[in-house]
Design a protein around this motif. Sequence first.
Motif, PDB file in Angstrom:
ATOM      1  N   PRO A 158       0.951  -1.186   0.098  1.00  0.00           N
ATOM      2  CA  PRO A 158      -0.055   0.242  -0.040  1.00  0.00           C
ATOM      3  C   PRO A 158       0.799   1.329   0.020  1.00  0.00           C
ATOM      4  O   PRO A 158       1.878   1.244   0.806  1.00  0.00           O
ATOM      5  CB  PRO A 158      -0.750  -0.203   1.401  1.00  0.00           C
ATOM      6  N   GLY A 159       0.597   2.268  -0.837  1.00  0.00           N
ATOM      7  CA  GLY A 159       1.307   3.477  -1.182  1.00  0.00           C
ATOM      8  C   GLY A 159       2.358   3.288  -2.113  1.00  0.00           C
ATOM      9  O   GLY A 159       3.044   4.405  -2.443  1.00  0.00           O
ATOM     10  N   LEU A 160       2.540   2.248  -2.520  1.00  0.00           N
ATOM     11  CA  LEU A 160       3.811   1.934  -3.346  1.00  0.00           C
ATOM     12  C   LEU A 160       3.604   1.430  -4.899  1.00  0.00           C
ATOM     13  O   LEU A 160       3.418   2.312  -5.789  1.00  0.00           O
ATOM     14  CB  LEU A 160       5.089   1.167  -2.887  1.00  0.00           C
ATOM     15  N   SER A 161       2.642   0.471  -4.551  1.00  0.00           N
ATOM     16  CA  SER A 161       2.490  -0.484  -6.002  1.00  0.00           C
ATOM     17  C   SER A 161       1.722  -1.638  -5.653  1.00  0.00           C
ATOM     18  O   SER A 161       1.656  -2.359  -4.685  1.00  0.00           O
ATOM     19  CB  SER A 161       3.778  -0.750  -6.809  1.00  0.00           C
ATOM     20  N   VAL A 162       0.652  -2.006  -6.727  1.00  0.00           N
ATOM     21  CA  VAL A 162       0.230  -3.624  -6.715  1.00  0.00           C
ATOM     22  C   VAL A 162       1.045  -4.267  -7.521  1.00  0.00           C
ATOM     23  O   VAL A 162       1.828  -3.895  -8.470  1.00  0.00           O
ATOM     24  CB  VAL A 162      -1.170  -3.579  -7.215  1.00  0.00           C
ATOM     25  N   PHE A 163       1.166  -5.594  -7.520  1.00  0.00           N
ATOM     26  CA  PHE A 163       2.061  -6.343  -8.462  1.00  0.00           C
ATOM     27  C   PHE A 163       1.045  -7.696  -8.732  1.00  0.00           C
ATOM     28  O   PHE A 163       0.272  -8.163  -7.936  1.00  0.00           O
ATOM     29  CB  PHE A 163       3.163  -6.910  -7.772  1.00  0.00           C
ATOM     30  N   GLU A 164       1.185  -7.993 -10.009  1.00  0.00           N
ATOM     31  CA  GLU A 164       0.374  -9.073 -10.576  1.00  0.00           C
ATOM     32  C   GLU A 164       1.268 -10.076 -11.350  1.00  0.00           C
ATOM     33  O   GLU A 164       1.010 -10.020 -12.490  1.00  0.00           O
ATOM     34  CB  GLU A 164      -0.818  -8.713 -11.424  1.00  0.00           C
ATOM     35  N   PRO A 165       2.221 -10.922 -10.693  1.00  0.00           N
ATOM     36  CA  PRO A 165       2.967 -11.826 -11.555  1.00  0.00           C
ATOM     37  C   PRO A 165       2.058 -13.062 -12.052  1.00  0.00           C
ATOM     38  O   PRO A 165       0.932 -13.496 -11.249  1.00  0.00           O
ATOM     39  CB  PRO A 165       4.177 -12.327 -10.590  1.00  0.00           C
ATOM     40  N   THR A 166       2.640 -13.713 -13.130  1.00  0.00           N
ATOM     41  CA  THR A 166       1.603 -14.817 -13.739  1.00  0.00           C
ATOM     42  C   THR A 166       2.347 -16.008 -13.899  1.00  0.00           C
ATOM     43  O   THR A 166       3.750 -15.879 -14.182  1.00  0.00           O
ATOM     44  CB  THR A 166       1.006 -14.554 -15.030  1.00  0.00           C
ATOM     45  N   TRP A 167       2.046 -17.159 -13.895  1.00  0.00           N
ATOM     46  CA  TRP A 167       2.355 -18.282 -14.411  1.00  0.00           C
ATOM     47  C   TRP A 167       1.490 -19.064 -15.314  1.00  0.00           C
ATOM     48  O   TRP A 167       0.322 -18.856 -15.176  1.00  0.00           O
ATOM     49  CB  TRP A 167       2.522 -19.306 -13.156  1.00  0.00           C
ATOM     50  N   LEU A 192       7.442 -11.766 -14.654  1.00  0.00           N
ATOM     51  CA  LEU A 192       7.563 -10.947 -13.517  1.00  0.00           C
ATOM     52  C   LEU A 192       6.794  -9.859 -13.807  1.00  0.00           C
ATOM     53  O   LEU A 192       6.516  -9.336 -14.968  1.00  0.00           O
ATOM     54  CB  LEU A 192       8.937 -10.444 -13.253  1.00  0.00           C
ATOM     55  N   ASP A 193       6.162  -9.187 -12.665  1.00  0.00           N
ATOM     56  CA  ASP A 193       5.462  -7.867 -12.770  1.00  0.00           C
ATOM     57  C   ASP A 193       6.487  -6.709 -13.359  1.00  0.00           C
ATOM     58  O   ASP A 193       7.400  -6.640 -12.544  1.00  0.00           O
ATOM     59  CB  ASP A 193       4.745  -7.491 -11.440  1.00  0.00           C
ATOM     60  N   ALA A 194       5.985  -5.876 -14.385  1.00  0.00           N
ATOM     61  CA  ALA A 194       6.974  -5.043 -14.603  1.00  0.00           C
ATOM     62  C   ALA A 194       7.162  -3.674 -13.950  1.00  0.00           C
ATOM     63  O   ALA A 194       8.357  -3.170 -13.792  1.00  0.00           O
ATOM     64  CB  ALA A 194       6.386  -4.291 -16.028  1.00  0.00           C
ATOM     65  N   ARG A 195       6.393  -3.816 -12.921  1.00  0.00           N
ATOM     66  CA  ARG A 195       6.330  -2.643 -11.988  1.00  0.00           C
ATOM     67  C   ARG A 195       7.393  -2.944 -10.902  1.00  0.00           C
ATOM     68  O   ARG A 195       8.173  -1.925 -10.293  1.00  0.00           O
ATOM     69  CB  ARG A 195       4.982  -2.454 -11.262  1.00  0.00           C
ATOM     70  N   MET A 196       7.654  -4.196 -10.648  1.00  0.00           N
ATOM     71  CA  MET A 196       8.883  -4.594  -9.808  1.00  0.00           C
ATOM     72  C   MET A 196      10.173  -4.282 -10.356  1.00  0.00           C
ATOM     73  O   MET A 196      11.023  -3.762  -9.871  1.00  0.00           O
ATOM     74  CB  MET A 196       8.933  -5.969  -9.452  1.00  0.00           C
TER      75      MET A 196
END
Length: 461
Positions: free
Chosen positions: A37-46, A206-210
């Motif tokens: 919270p306050g930084l980013s959400v992350f949605e990695p996939t497989w 990997l999530d691009a935001r990371m």
Amino acid sequence: MKTYESCRKAYPVFLYKDYEIQDCGTHLAVTYHFEIPGLSVFEPTWQFPRDPSFPKERCDSRTLRSMIFGLGMVELISYWKIACPPKVVVSAGSLTREQIAWWKELYYLGLGEFFYTNRISADPDDFMELTSDAEEIKGEDLPVTAEEGLLIPIGGGKDSACTIELLKKSGQPLKTYIINPRGATLKTVEAAGLSMEDSIHAKRTLDARMLSLNKESYLNGHTPFSALVAFSSLITAYLWDLPYIALSNESSANESTVAGSTVNHQYSKSFKFESDFHRYEKTYIGSGIHYFSMLRPLSEFQIAKYFAGIPAYHEVFRSCNVGSKQDLWCGHCPKCLFVFLILSPFLSHKRLVEIFGRDLSNDPSMQEDFEKLVGVQSEKPFECVGSRDEVNAAVCLAIERMEQEEAPLPVLFAWYRKQPIYADAFPKRHSYDRYYDPAHLLPESFLALLTEACYGGKLPC
């Protein structure tokens, strides 16, 4: 670079919110939902290919959901480390007190290198408060039904090639497992003479935001990748009704990277993790799948000796992380140097130079890495390399052969020959010829194959 303390203060909470499973017919698509919270959400996939005959009811089983939830528990650590929030709240599945302790130990030991290289003084009890606010995962317990069948994860190096060759003699159906296939992994399957139709390829994204936050100087470093292999291979074996997963981790992985500490680059390849994972799976998942490492009784020295005798893989194997995307040996990193050294007693010097494209033992710029590998310096390279003692044994044997052949010693060997460590190591150069580590999980029939191939049919007393 952001600091550990400032990040934890600015971002005090990490959320493992949930995951989605989509049955796409030929494969299952899994999306995880994490948030700082306050930084980013992350949605990695497989994406996991599945057997066309896989029973549809198993897609909703508690067994499969527990595996997928567990994979998310490993996946989250790559995102947690960006800011290291002191509190982690898991809403995707329930955790008992014992499970919380299990996961915290994996995180702490699996992040040992991350803490060490970032100069973070993390307390094993206080680095993370892990809580769960979810109900138990619902559904039936539906374990695998087959009694035969092996899944072999492939990394593209010499170890998985050895596992394939040993288990080809088992008479059981073999399938290989690759995460995000690349040149060496695919070529290993081809060199083994196995069908590409029996090679199962999972896709991890990997999530691009990371990746973007890493570039913005948030915290970054090594995570326990082999734990991802463990949970993702379990899912894959389940989707193909395979009762065995045969890893290729050896006894040498147990040695700490920093002498006198618990910092181990290879923690999730160690027997401690293997046995802990085996116990966790039996207690909390119950898939009926036996997870073990085929090479666990062996040292890297013995694996190198066995690998030298299977030349079909010599042109295609790759262990270099620096050159992995280009499918080559970079020839300048400690991993390249280690593989060169450990093979040096078993392949001719000329052949090694052909494989690596250059003579790594004759490169003065490799001096520091060489000293770390043989133990002159207390810190080994942060790579998957063998123990200090067996590297010394390999170098001594290589020097002995070159001197018998009256060949000039390359620069690193010439330096080593004059050091006190040589005089200490030379009398022990054959200590790994019959090495055997009894701490392993090999089923009896597979241990018999290893015994025949590596010990002449009889285990050392």
